[in-house]
Design a protein around this motif. Sequence first.
Motif, PDB file in Angstrom:
ATOM      1  N   THR A 114     -23.845 -17.802  25.409  1.00  0.00           N
ATOM      2  CA  THR A 114     -22.858 -17.672  26.484  1.00  0.00           C
ATOM      3  C   THR A 114     -23.048 -18.756  27.537  1.00  0.00           C
ATOM      4  N   ALA A 115     -24.287 -18.980  27.937  1.00  0.00           N
ATOM      5  CA  ALA A 115     -24.566 -19.903  29.041  1.00  0.00           C
ATOM      6  C   ALA A 115     -24.707 -21.363  28.617  1.00  0.00           C
ATOM      7  N   PHE A 116     -25.159 -21.616  27.376  1.00  0.00           N
ATOM      8  CA  PHE A 116     -25.525 -22.976  27.005  1.00  0.00           C
ATOM      9  C   PHE A 116     -24.863 -23.483  25.735  1.00  0.00           C
ATOM     10  N   ALA A 117     -23.791 -22.864  25.306  1.00  0.00           N
ATOM     11  CA  ALA A 117     -23.119 -23.289  24.071  1.00  0.00           C
ATOM     12  C   ALA A 117     -22.780 -24.772  24.142  1.00  0.00           C
ATOM     13  N   ASP A 118     -23.081 -25.490  23.057  1.00  0.00           N
ATOM     14  CA  ASP A 118     -22.788 -26.920  22.930  1.00  0.00           C
ATOM     15  C   ASP A 118     -23.500 -27.778  23.976  1.00  0.00           C
ATOM     16  N   LYS A 119     -24.615 -27.305  24.507  1.00  0.00           N
ATOM     17  CA  LYS A 119     -25.357 -28.068  25.515  1.00  0.00           C
ATOM     18  C   LYS A 119     -26.723 -28.475  24.970  1.00  0.00           C
ATOM     19  N   LYS A 120     -27.328 -29.418  25.651  1.00  0.00           N
ATOM     20  CA  LYS A 120     -28.681 -29.875  25.330  1.00  0.00           C
ATOM     21  C   LYS A 120     -29.669 -28.992  26.096  1.00  0.00           C
ATOM     22  N   VAL A 121     -30.622 -28.422  25.352  1.00  0.00           N
ATOM     23  CA  VAL A 121     -31.562 -27.485  25.958  1.00  0.00           C
ATOM     24  C   VAL A 121     -32.985 -27.786  25.483  1.00  0.00           C
ATOM     25  N   VAL A 122     -33.919 -27.817  26.438  1.00  0.00           N
ATOM     26  CA  VAL A 122     -35.343 -27.917  26.126  1.00  0.00           C
ATOM     27  C   VAL A 122     -35.980 -26.594  26.513  1.00  0.00           C
ATOM     28  N   PHE A 123     -36.649 -25.958  25.549  1.00  0.00           N
ATOM     29  CA  PHE A 123     -37.411 -24.754  25.825  1.00  0.00           C
ATOM     30  C   PHE A 123     -38.866 -25.158  25.997  1.00  0.00           C
ATOM     31  N   CYS A 124     -39.375 -24.981  27.218  1.00  0.00           N
ATOM     32  CA  CYS A 124     -40.776 -25.275  27.511  1.00  0.00           C
ATOM     33  C   CYS A 124     -41.567 -23.983  27.337  1.00  0.00           C
ATOM     34  N   MET A 125     -42.539 -24.007  26.441  1.00  0.00           N
ATOM     35  CA  MET A 125     -43.279 -22.797  26.092  1.00  0.00           C
ATOM     36  C   MET A 125     -44.732 -22.822  26.537  1.00  0.00           C
TER      37      MET A 125
ATOM     38  N   GLN B  86     -40.355 -22.098   8.759  1.00  0.00           N
ATOM     39  CA  GLN B  86     -39.307 -22.785   8.007  1.00  0.00           C
ATOM     40  C   GLN B  86     -38.259 -23.366   8.960  1.00  0.00           C
ATOM     41  N   CYS B  87     -38.660 -23.704  10.163  1.00  0.00           N
ATOM     42  CA  CYS B  87     -37.740 -24.159  11.211  1.00  0.00           C
ATOM     43  C   CYS B  87     -37.586 -25.672  11.161  1.00  0.00           C
ATOM     44  N   LEU B  88     -36.946 -26.142  10.137  1.00  0.00           N
ATOM     45  CA  LEU B  88     -36.852 -27.577   9.895  1.00  0.00           C
ATOM     46  C   LEU B  88     -35.898 -28.291  10.834  1.00  0.00           C
ATOM     47  N   ALA B  89     -34.998 -27.555  11.484  1.00  0.00           N
ATOM     48  CA  ALA B  89     -34.018 -28.189  12.361  1.00  0.00           C
ATOM     49  C   ALA B  89     -34.553 -28.407  13.774  1.00  0.00           C
ATOM     50  N   LEU B  90     -35.722 -27.863  14.085  1.00  0.00           N
ATOM     51  CA  LEU B  90     -36.261 -27.956  15.441  1.00  0.00           C
ATOM     52  C   LEU B  90     -37.211 -29.138  15.599  1.00  0.00           C
ATOM     53  N   GLU B  91     -37.078 -29.817  16.730  1.00  0.00           N
ATOM     54  CA  GLU B  91     -38.022 -30.873  17.107  1.00  0.00           C
ATOM     55  C   GLU B  91     -38.987 -30.300  18.132  1.00  0.00           C
ATOM     56  N   VAL B  92     -40.270 -30.579  17.937  1.00  0.00           N
ATOM     57  CA  VAL B  92     -41.290 -30.126  18.875  1.00  0.00           C
ATOM     58  C   VAL B  92     -41.908 -31.352  19.528  1.00  0.00           C
ATOM     59  N   HIS B  93     -42.038 -31.288  20.858  1.00  0.00           N
ATOM     60  CA  HIS B  93     -42.609 -32.387  21.635  1.00  0.00           C
ATOM     61  C   HIS B  93     -43.768 -31.860  22.471  1.00  0.00           C
ATOM     62  N   GLU B  94     -44.750 -32.716  22.709  1.00  0.00           N
ATOM     63  CA  GLU B  94     -45.905 -32.313  23.504  1.00  0.00           C
ATOM     64  C   GLU B  94     -45.533 -32.019  24.948  1.00  0.00           C
ATOM     65  N   SER B  95     -44.555 -32.764  25.468  1.00  0.00           N
ATOM     66  CA  SER B  95     -44.208 -32.616  26.884  1.00  0.00           C
ATOM     67  C   SER B  95     -42.702 -32.498  27.066  1.00  0.00           C
ATOM     68  N   ILE B  96     -42.321 -32.020  28.223  1.00  0.00           N
ATOM     69  CA  ILE B  96     -40.899 -31.949  28.583  1.00  0.00           C
ATOM     70  C   ILE B  96     -40.326 -33.356  28.626  1.00  0.00           C
ATOM     71  N   GLU B  97     -41.093 -34.291  29.161  1.00  0.00           N
ATOM     72  CA  GLU B  97     -40.611 -35.674  29.269  1.00  0.00           C
ATOM     73  C   GLU B  97     -40.279 -36.247  27.892  1.00  0.00           C
ATOM     74  N   GLY B  98     -41.154 -35.982  26.916  1.00  0.00           N
ATOM     75  CA  GLY B  98     -40.908 -36.452  25.550  1.00  0.00           C
ATOM     76  C   GLY B  98     -39.659 -35.825  24.957  1.00  0.00           C
ATOM     77  N   ALA B  99     -39.462 -34.542  25.218  1.00  0.00           N
ATOM     78  CA  ALA B  99     -38.260 -33.863  24.712  1.00  0.00           C
ATOM     79  C   ALA B  99     -37.005 -34.428  25.364  1.00  0.00           C
ATOM     80  N   LEU B 100     -37.056 -34.670  26.656  1.00  0.00           N
ATOM     81  CA  LEU B 100     -35.891 -35.232  27.366  1.00  0.00           C
ATOM     82  C   LEU B 100     -35.531 -36.597  26.823  1.00  0.00           C
ATOM     83  N   GLN B 101     -36.544 -37.431  26.567  1.00  0.00           N
ATOM     84  CA  GLN B 101     -36.289 -38.778  26.067  1.00  0.00           C
ATOM     85  C   GLN B 101     -35.736 -38.780  24.644  1.00  0.00           C
ATOM     86  N   SER B 102     -35.935 -37.701  23.910  1.00  0.00           N
ATOM     87  CA  SER B 102     -35.503 -37.654  22.511  1.00  0.00           C
ATOM     88  C   SER B 102     -34.011 -37.387  22.349  1.00  0.00           C
ATOM     89  N   PHE B 103     -33.328 -37.003  23.401  1.00  0.00           N
ATOM     90  CA  PHE B 103     -31.880 -36.725  23.295  1.00  0.00           C
ATOM     91  C   PHE B 103     -31.098 -38.028  23.226  1.00  0.00           C
TER      92      PHE B 103
END
Length: 108
Positions: free
Chosen positions: A34-45, A91-108
């Motif tokens: 509902t809130a993020f459809a078709d948007k770029k999202v980084v989940f920081c865990m 089996q989550c082959l579609a997900l990219e995992v990054h060490e940091s938020i900065e790395g994830a942001l740069q990957s878009f």
Amino acid sequence: MDLKLVLDGDITIISLSGRIEIEKAQSFKKACLTAFADKKVVFCMKNLNFVGSSGIQSFFGLLNEMNETKQLNVKIAGLNPDFQRLFAFSQCLALEVHESIEGALQSF
């Protein structure tokens, strides 16, 4: 599970903390769509507590499904070592995992 949202341009960073409650997975998915459809999202865990392998595997599967079906453009950042091991066996082959938020942001 608690969420903190931060916008960085056209990317939403969702920082998760606490424990994942698997019973709330479908309501979490609905809220994300509902809130993020078709948007770029980084989940920081990095502040997420260990919830057991079935809980985190289901959560990874949920994020993977939304990403794979192009409902969200998802990246993951800050997995602790326990979650990294479980993710490696998922089996989550579609997900990219990054060490940091900065790395994830740069990957878009």
